[in-house]
Design an enzyme around this catalytic site. Structure first.
Site, PDB file in Angstrom:
ATOM      1  N   LYS A 168      -7.875  -1.699   6.619  1.00  0.00           N
ATOM      2  CA  LYS A 168      -8.184  -2.454   5.137  1.00  0.00           C
ATOM      3  C   LYS A 168      -7.168  -3.325   4.892  1.00  0.00           C
ATOM      4  O   LYS A 168      -7.789  -4.498   4.382  1.00  0.00           O
ATOM      5  CB  LYS A 168      -8.767  -1.552   4.274  1.00  0.00           C
ATOM      6  CG  LYS A 168      -7.605  -0.516   3.591  1.00  0.00           C
ATOM      7  CD  LYS A 168      -8.208   0.186   2.734  1.00  0.00           C
ATOM      8  CE  LYS A 168      -7.372   1.357   2.148  1.00  0.00           C
ATOM      9  NZ  LYS A 168      -7.464   2.567   2.914  1.00  0.00           N
ATOM     10  N   ARG A 210     -12.723  12.288   5.119  1.00  0.00           N
ATOM     11  CA  ARG A 210     -11.381  13.102   5.125  1.00  0.00           C
ATOM     12  C   ARG A 210     -11.178  13.887   3.984  1.00  0.00           C
ATOM     13  O   ARG A 210     -10.773  15.109   3.915  1.00  0.00           O
ATOM     14  CB  ARG A 210     -10.181  12.014   5.544  1.00  0.00           C
ATOM     15  CG  ARG A 210     -10.232  11.545   7.060  1.00  0.00           C
ATOM     16  CD  ARG A 210      -9.629  10.339   7.165  1.00  0.00           C
ATOM     17  NE  ARG A 210      -7.994  10.719   6.824  1.00  0.00           N
ATOM     18  CZ  ARG A 210      -7.453   9.851   6.179  1.00  0.00           C
ATOM     19  NH1 ARG A 210      -7.812   8.525   5.880  1.00  0.00           N
ATOM     20  NH2 ARG A 210      -6.085   9.897   5.776  1.00  0.00           N
ATOM     21  N   SER A 240      -6.198   4.119   8.657  1.00  0.00           N
ATOM     22  CA  SER A 240      -6.940   3.843   7.408  1.00  0.00           C
ATOM     23  C   SER A 240      -6.069   2.801   6.603  1.00  0.00           C
ATOM     24  O   SER A 240      -7.027   1.914   6.196  1.00  0.00           O
ATOM     25  CB  SER A 240      -6.915   5.099   6.479  1.00  0.00           C
ATOM     26  OG  SER A 240      -7.193   5.137   5.060  1.00  0.00           O
ATOM     27  N   ASP A 300     -13.612   2.421   7.272  1.00  0.00           N
ATOM     28  CA  ASP A 300     -12.437   3.300   6.342  1.00  0.00           C
ATOM     29  C   ASP A 300     -13.198   4.017   5.239  1.00  0.00           C
ATOM     30  O   ASP A 300     -12.916   4.741   4.674  1.00  0.00           O
ATOM     31  CB  ASP A 300     -11.357   2.455   6.001  1.00  0.00           C
ATOM     32  CG  ASP A 300     -10.215   3.319   5.303  1.00  0.00           C
ATOM     33  OD1 ASP A 300      -9.865   4.255   5.762  1.00  0.00           O
ATOM     34  OD2 ASP A 300     -10.135   2.933   4.067  1.00  0.00           O
ATOM     35  N   HIS A 329       0.965  -1.165  -0.007  1.00  0.00           N
ATOM     36  CA  HIS A 329      -0.068   0.137  -0.025  1.00  0.00           C
ATOM     37  C   HIS A 329       0.877   1.359   0.110  1.00  0.00           C
ATOM     38  O   HIS A 329       1.932   1.281   0.737  1.00  0.00           O
ATOM     39  CB  HIS A 329      -0.812   0.151   1.276  1.00  0.00           C
ATOM     40  CG  HIS A 329      -1.963   0.993   1.180  1.00  0.00           C
ATOM     41  ND1 HIS A 329      -3.284   0.530   0.353  1.00  0.00           N
ATOM     42  CD2 HIS A 329      -2.471   2.222   1.444  1.00  0.00           C
ATOM     43  CE1 HIS A 329      -4.152   1.717   0.347  1.00  0.00           C
ATOM     44  NE2 HIS A 329      -3.532   2.683   1.087  1.00  0.00           N
TER      45      HIS A 329
END
Ligand code: URA
Length: 442
Positions: free
Chosen positions: A187, A168, A183, A161, A82
């Site tokens: 996930k 956000r 966040s 999330d 990520h």
């Protein structure tokens, strides 16, 4: 415990207890906490911060807003990657097929565009027919069949999330270490992985502009991830000019296809290989990073990574003909070329204004529910270190709605600094952080 008291506590700079954090997160699903109360809490967290215990509690509460996926029935190492977000950052589209072709199972749950940065889901949805909203059964099936799957948060995987991410984005509360860490990890840790590679970006185009903030974010995420039993490696990488040349959803898919054909820009290819190699090593499929890099390069050279991407597109309902014919991707009404008015060398190409210009052209969301224009964006022809002559193209803007064109053009003009001195872009990878928290320069 009333939401308003919890918001007041954080507003006044006090630490929240895990129980208070759970009340707020559970209140998203039950409707007991309103959007505006979460918006206020997000702003209070952005200003006041959260300590390590609060951040871990927020992550766990967000994980438990859905289910922990069990992928145990599918044999093979499940490793994901990520990024904390950047401009032109499309490495997921390149490295996921590469890692899958190397034998890693990549069960990727991604996000949408956030702030001035693009999101993997919006990029994938520019492929005609591509569905990112698979249910858990289909998620497992696609992973087993293709070795990779790329979806968004569902009602099952970290739904809190999905809600907070969009909120956000619309309330200028993205740039917060605890919010980004929770966040990403919620996930990722819910999706059934054993290991995670993080690309923590730093520079003007990143949410963590300063290196020490990026380092703090990387350490926070490595700490929480290892606390929850996962192997986590973080690379801190430079985001002070766009990665690759394309910024904008369909444009980035086309550039990713170039990379998978072995023809992409060097910075994007190199970073994708580096991150994929980390995944291969975490998955136990290579004894060293050098061996893993060679494996990843081979998947580009022999076409197996591109073949995986084609399989994925087909399995998720997309038109696989885009692989051979990227002209099937959405294209805009107009292209506007910006040319240089000074000669010299590009000294600076600030990533953030390029990202902001792309958003102004319609590639991102002004509100939680705004539609995204997949066709628009910017392709930069000149980057740091490139020589430029007067009248040479600096970049091309891909435009549908011309109402913001002048603002976008002005942002890009300001993003470029051209001067007489020679310039070279700095190294892409700045640091490597691993769990347990031992840091080494790379
Ligand atoms: N990516 C995410 O998933 N969340 C963030 O907050 C930032 C980047």
């Amino acid at each position: 415990m009333r939401a308003v008291e919890i918001i007041r506590k954080k507003r006044d700079g006090q630490a929240l207890t895990p129980a208070e954090i759970a009340v707020m997160v559970e209140g998203i699903a039950t409707g007991e906490v309103a959007d505006y109360q979460w918006a206020a809490l997000l702003m209070a967290i952005l200003w006041r911060g959260m300590d390590a215990t609060e951040t871990a509690a927020l992550t766990e509460a967000m994980i438990h807003s859905g289910t922990m996926v069990d992928l145990g029935a599918i044999p093979g190492p499940k490793i994901d990657k990520h990024s904390t977000g950047g401009v032109g950052d499309k490495t997921s589209l390149v490295l996921a097929p590469m890692a899958a072709a190397a034998g890693v199972l990549v069960p990727m749950v991604s996000g949408r565009g956030l702030g001035h940065t693009g999101g993997t889901l919006d990029k994938l949805e520019s492929i005609p027919g591509f569905r990112v909203d698979l249910d858990l059964g289909r998620y497992r099936d696609v992973l087993a069949a293709c070795g990779l799957v790329l979806i968004g948060q569902t009602a099952e995987i970290a739904p809190a999330d999905k809600f907070l991410y969009a909120l956000r984005d619309a309330t200028a509360t993205v740039e917060s270490i605890p919010l980004i860490a929770a966040s990403i990890l919620s996930k990722k840790l819910a999706e059934g992985i054993e290991g995670l590679v993080l690309d923590v970006k730093t520079g003007d185009g990143a949410f963590m502009v300063a290196l020490e903030d990026a380092r703090a974010l990387a350490r926070t995420m490595c700490g929480i991830g290892s606390g929850l039993g996962k192997s986590v490696v973080a690379l801190i990488t430079r985001m002070d000019q766009p990665l690759g040349r394309a910024v904008g959803n369909a444009l980035e898919v086309a550039e990713s296809l170039d990379c998978l054909r072995g023809e992409g820009p060097a910075d994007l290819v190199d970073l994708s290989i580096e991150l994929a190699a980390e995944m291969v090593v975490l998955g136990g499929l290579a004894g060293s990073l050098d061996e893993a890099r060679a494996t990843c390069r081979r998947t580009l050279a022999d076409g197996t990574a591109l073949e995986r991407f084609g399989r994925l597109i087909q399995a998720q309902g997309g038109d696989p003909r885009v692989i051979e014919d990227p002209a099937r991707l959405p294209s805009p009404r107009r292209q506007v070329v910006l040319t240089a008015t000074t000669a010299g060398t590009v000294q600076r190409l600030a990533a953030r204004p390029v990202g902001q210009a792309t958003m102004l052209l319609g590639a991102g969301r002004a509100r939680m529910d705004s539609p995204v224009d997949h066709a628009v964006g910017v392709v930069v022809h000149k980057k740091v270190g490139d020589p430029v002559a007067i009248g040479e193209p600096l970049c091309t803007l891909f435009v549908n709605d011309e109402s913001r064109l002048e603002d976008a053009r002005a942002l890009i003009r300001d993003a470029y600094t051209i001067g007489p001195e020679p310039a070279t872009p700095g190294p892409l990878i700045l640091e490597r952080i691993m769990t347990p928290l031992s840091r080494s320069s790379s």
